[in-house]
Design a protein around this motif. Sequence first.
Motif, PDB file in Angstrom:
ATOM      1  N   LEU A  57      67.300  49.416  51.142  1.00 30.39           N
ATOM      2  CA  LEU A  57      67.878  49.699  49.825  1.00 30.39           C
ATOM      3  C   LEU A  57      67.375  51.017  49.235  1.00 30.39           C
ATOM      4  CD1 LEU A  57      67.825  46.180  48.103  1.00 30.39           C
ATOM      5  CD2 LEU A  57      69.640  47.232  49.456  1.00 30.39           C
ATOM      6  N   LYS A  58      66.355  51.589  49.852  1.00 34.96           N
ATOM      7  CA  LYS A  58      65.770  52.840  49.369  1.00 34.96           C
ATOM      8  C   LYS A  58      65.291  52.714  47.921  1.00 34.96           C
ATOM      9  CE  LYS A  58      67.064  54.752  53.247  1.00 34.96           C
ATOM     10  NZ  LYS A  58      66.084  54.865  54.344  1.00 34.96           N
ATOM     11  N   ARG A  59      64.601  51.602  47.658  1.00 36.59           N
ATOM     12  CA  ARG A  59      64.052  51.386  46.317  1.00 36.59           C
ATOM     13  C   ARG A  59      62.975  50.316  46.386  1.00 36.59           C
ATOM     14  NH1 ARG A  59      67.788  47.973  42.255  1.00 36.59           N
ATOM     15  NH2 ARG A  59      65.861  48.327  41.130  1.00 36.59           N
ATOM     16  N   ASP A  60      62.199  50.228  45.299  1.00 41.26           N
ATOM     17  CA  ASP A  60      61.177  49.185  45.199  1.00 41.26           C
ATOM     18  C   ASP A  60      61.829  47.853  44.840  1.00 41.26           C
ATOM     19  OD1 ASP A  60      59.090  50.915  45.742  1.00 41.26           O
ATOM     20  OD2 ASP A  60      58.691  51.354  43.626  1.00 41.26           O
ATOM     21  N   ILE A  61      61.340  46.796  45.481  1.00 38.22           N
ATOM     22  CA  ILE A  61      61.774  45.442  45.134  1.00 38.22           C
ATOM     23  C   ILE A  61      60.526  44.573  45.005  1.00 38.22           C
ATOM     24  CG2 ILE A  61      64.000  45.717  46.290  1.00 38.22           C
ATOM     25  CD1 ILE A  61      62.944  43.917  48.551  1.00 38.22           C
ATOM     26  N   PRO A  62      60.644  43.396  44.384  1.00 35.12           N
ATOM     27  CA  PRO A  62      59.451  42.557  44.186  1.00 35.12           C
ATOM     28  C   PRO A  62      58.809  42.126  45.501  1.00 35.12           C
ATOM     29  CG  PRO A  62      61.208  41.853  42.722  1.00 35.12           C
ATOM     30  CD  PRO A  62      61.817  42.856  43.668  1.00 35.12           C
ATOM     31  N   ILE A  87      76.784  43.388  55.000  1.00 34.37           N
ATOM     32  CA  ILE A  87      76.328  43.936  53.710  1.00 34.37           C
ATOM     33  C   ILE A  87      74.880  43.514  53.475  1.00 34.37           C
ATOM     34  CG2 ILE A  87      76.594  43.753  51.199  1.00 34.37           C
ATOM     35  CD1 ILE A  87      79.617  43.453  51.648  1.00 34.37           C
ATOM     36  N   LYS A  88      74.045  44.476  53.134  1.00 35.26           N
ATOM     37  CA  LYS A  88      72.633  44.189  52.870  1.00 35.26           C
ATOM     38  C   LYS A  88      72.481  43.583  51.469  1.00 35.26           C
ATOM     39  CE  LYS A  88      70.522  45.951  56.568  1.00 35.26           C
ATOM     40  NZ  LYS A  88      71.573  46.543  57.375  1.00 35.26           N
ATOM     41  N   VAL A  89      71.805  42.444  51.420  1.00 40.06           N
ATOM     42  CA  VAL A  89      71.664  41.681  50.173  1.00 40.06           C
ATOM     43  C   VAL A  89      70.189  41.396  49.914  1.00 40.06           C
ATOM     44  CG1 VAL A  89      72.256  39.536  48.977  1.00 40.06           C
ATOM     45  CG2 VAL A  89      73.928  40.604  50.502  1.00 40.06           C
ATOM     46  N   ILE A  90      69.763  41.560  48.673  1.00 38.71           N
ATOM     47  CA  ILE A  90      68.410  41.158  48.287  1.00 38.71           C
ATOM     48  C   ILE A  90      68.305  39.636  48.357  1.00 38.71           C
ATOM     49  CG2 ILE A  90      66.791  41.004  46.365  1.00 38.71           C
ATOM     50  CD1 ILE A  90      67.835  43.659  45.372  1.00 38.71           C
ATOM     51  N   GLN A  91      67.257  39.142  48.969  1.00 32.12           N
ATOM     52  CA  GLN A  91      67.013  37.702  49.013  1.00 32.12           C
ATOM     53  C   GLN A  91      65.820  37.385  48.127  1.00 32.12           C
ATOM     54  OE1 GLN A  91      65.859  35.847  52.762  1.00 32.12           O
ATOM     55  NE2 GLN A  91      67.222  34.129  52.308  1.00 32.12           N
ATOM     56  N   ALA A  92      66.120  36.885  46.938  1.00 33.06           N
ATOM     57  CA  ALA A  92      65.068  36.534  45.991  1.00 33.06           C
ATOM     58  C   ALA A  92      64.404  35.228  46.420  1.00 33.06           C
ATOM     59  CB  ALA A  92      65.658  36.388  44.601  1.00 33.06           C
ATOM     60  N   LYS A  93      63.291  34.918  45.801  1.00 32.14           N
ATOM     61  CA  LYS A  93      62.614  33.648  46.071  1.00 32.14           C
ATOM     62  C   LYS A  93      63.490  32.497  45.580  1.00 32.14           C
ATOM     63  CE  LYS A  93      58.211  33.442  45.081  1.00 32.14           C
ATOM     64  NZ  LYS A  93      56.967  33.590  44.310  1.00 32.14           N
ATOM     65  N   VAL A 116      68.245  43.615  38.830  1.00 31.09           N
ATOM     66  CA  VAL A 116      68.347  45.071  38.890  1.00 31.09           C
ATOM     67  C   VAL A 116      67.064  45.692  38.344  1.00 31.09           C
ATOM     68  CG1 VAL A 116      69.634  47.121  38.168  1.00 31.09           C
ATOM     69  CG2 VAL A 116      70.871  45.003  38.712  1.00 31.09           C
ATOM     70  N   GLN A 117      66.642  45.195  37.161  1.00 28.31           N
ATOM     71  CA  GLN A 117      65.383  45.667  36.574  1.00 28.31           C
ATOM     72  C   GLN A 117      64.173  44.875  37.085  1.00 28.31           C
ATOM     73  OE1 GLN A 117      65.696  46.035  32.222  1.00 28.31           O
ATOM     74  NE2 GLN A 117      67.915  45.998  32.429  1.00 28.31           N
ATOM     75  N   PHE A 118      64.447  43.714  37.696  1.00 31.61           N
ATOM     76  CA  PHE A 118      63.424  42.831  38.249  1.00 31.61           C
ATOM     77  C   PHE A 118      62.471  42.288  37.191  1.00 31.61           C
ATOM     78  CE2 PHE A 118      64.409  45.736  41.890  1.00 31.61           C
ATOM     79  CZ  PHE A 118      65.216  44.824  42.562  1.00 31.61           C
ATOM     80  N   ASP A 119      63.022  42.026  36.016  1.00 34.13           N
ATOM     81  CA  ASP A 119      62.230  41.405  34.960  1.00 34.13           C
ATOM     82  C   ASP A 119      62.610  39.932  34.792  1.00 34.13           C
ATOM     83  OD1 ASP A 119      60.256  43.131  34.070  1.00 34.13           O
ATOM     84  OD2 ASP A 119      61.627  44.278  32.805  1.00 34.13           O
ATOM     85  N   PHE A 120      62.754  39.244  35.916  1.00 38.74           N
ATOM     86  CA  PHE A 120      62.928  37.798  35.894  1.00 38.74           C
ATOM     87  C   PHE A 120      61.625  37.151  35.412  1.00 38.74           C
ATOM     88  CE2 PHE A 120      61.595  39.358  40.015  1.00 38.74           C
ATOM     89  CZ  PHE A 120      60.496  38.570  40.322  1.00 38.74           C
ATOM     90  N   PRO A 121      61.681  35.927  34.920  1.00 34.22           N
ATOM     91  CA  PRO A 121      60.452  35.284  34.431  1.00 34.22           C
ATOM     92  C   PRO A 121      59.471  35.013  35.572  1.00 34.22           C
ATOM     93  CG  PRO A 121      62.420  34.150  33.609  1.00 34.22           C
ATOM     94  CD  PRO A 121      62.873  35.095  34.685  1.00 34.22           C
ATOM     95  N   ASP A 122      58.254  35.460  35.414  1.00 34.01           N
ATOM     96  CA  ASP A 122      57.233  35.160  36.420  1.00 34.01           C
ATOM     97  C   ASP A 122      56.703  33.738  36.195  1.00 34.01           C
ATOM     98  OD1 ASP A 122      55.429  35.256  34.297  1.00 34.01           O
ATOM     99  OD2 ASP A 122      54.561  37.186  34.891  1.00 34.01           O
ATOM    100  N   LYS A 123      55.665  33.345  36.912  1.00 33.81           N
ATOM    101  CA  LYS A 123      55.168  31.966  36.820  1.00 33.81           C
ATOM    102  C   LYS A 123      54.639  31.631  35.430  1.00 33.81           C
ATOM    103  CE  LYS A 123      50.615  33.283  38.679  1.00 33.81           C
ATOM    104  NZ  LYS A 123      49.644  33.054  39.792  1.00 33.81           N
ATOM    105  N   ASN A 124      54.350  32.656  34.627  1.00 29.53           N
ATOM    106  CA  ASN A 124      53.892  32.430  33.253  1.00 29.53           C
ATOM    107  C   ASN A 124      55.007  32.619  32.222  1.00 29.53           C
ATOM    108  OD1 ASN A 124      51.133  32.036  34.056  1.00 29.53           O
ATOM    109  ND2 ASN A 124      50.989  34.258  34.376  1.00 29.53           N
TER     110      ASN A 124
END
Length: 411
Positions: free
Chosen positions: A214-219, A359-365, A189-197
Amino acid sequence: MINFTKKKLGDLGDIITGRTPKTGDPENFGREYMFLGPTDLHKKFVVNKSEKYITDKGLASINSSVIDGLSICVSCIGEVGDVALVNEKCATNQQINTITNIKDDYNPYFIYYWLKDKKEFLSKQANITITPILNKTDFSNIDIWLPSKSEQDKIANILSIIDEKIEVNNKISANLEAMAKQIYDYWFVQFDFPDKNGNPYKSSGGKMFYNEDLKRDIPERWRVKELGKIEPNIVTGKTPSTTHPENFGGEVPFICIGDVRGNMHITKTKQTLSKLGADSQLKKYVPKGAICVTCIASPGLVGFTTEDSQTNQQLNTIICNDFNNRYFLYFYLKDYFRFAKAKSGNTFANMNKDDFSSIKVIQAKEETLKHFSNTLNSSFNKILINSKQNNMLEDLRDWLLPMLMNGQIKI
């Protein structure tokens, strides 16, 4: 030998039928006092939270129906006979009769267990109209057979030890799920998952882009797809022919809405199918670990199957080809339906398979989903262990309960 004395429920204390404050006045409703309805009592020992709350003003407007102190609430309209204890100042709606101000000669916990053992009896006492009703007068006049106070205390003590352990397990599971939800919100939701570091992605300047769906910013490099394209194996349940009773009462769990409500893991079902009944609709089998989602009547309840099962037509079930999607979709779909309700005032009365699949779903890496799944796996497994242990404890309590109530066994 235990001696029993016959009393009326109305002899034990005051009987109060609940009332609802005027719904047209928003000042009557807030977060100060619990306002209980029948669903708040279901499968509860002591109620400490409710779906609705009222304010001081709302409580004052129904002053004659206020509960204060250890009391026993019983659902008496519709689904008659659900029983729970409450030990704080609150109120109920008109579907509940409450025994309060209980006299010193009677143990409230014993009365609770006596009523819990009599759900079927209480249902039969209701006036069977379109909606079953057990009114205050009829409820007050129900006979109860009581042993001595010391015997009440002994019986209530041993049964409450079991229920207290169930409550502890429930609290642990609720805390684990709440912590898992916080992690989900932080990552998806906040998109503060751990990055590669190992740093929080968005807060550390991770690239975002605007998604039209989604009408919002995503990674960056994340996508939005329809649920059915991410996990295409979706099964809509079905009920075998009810004109053939041999289709029911076997070893195959038959999942309905009530089995999913309040359960992350569906470890027990009210109804079962025989192998004959289940095999009459072979394509409706769903395996252990599938995600059940209610889509009719009470949309948006989500739970995992714990063995090969079937569901009724009110549920769509996702059989995940990718194990790492399971925990993510559990929280994503719960949020999807919750936010849809917040926006529209109600959820979809009937969401068919096509609507559900779209249903529209975010597909993360993939690596992010795998990391998320591994992070939550031990918490989800602990909740499953607690659910199974609670089933055993409930079976033990329900086996002891009638024998203790009628004096077949003595402590």
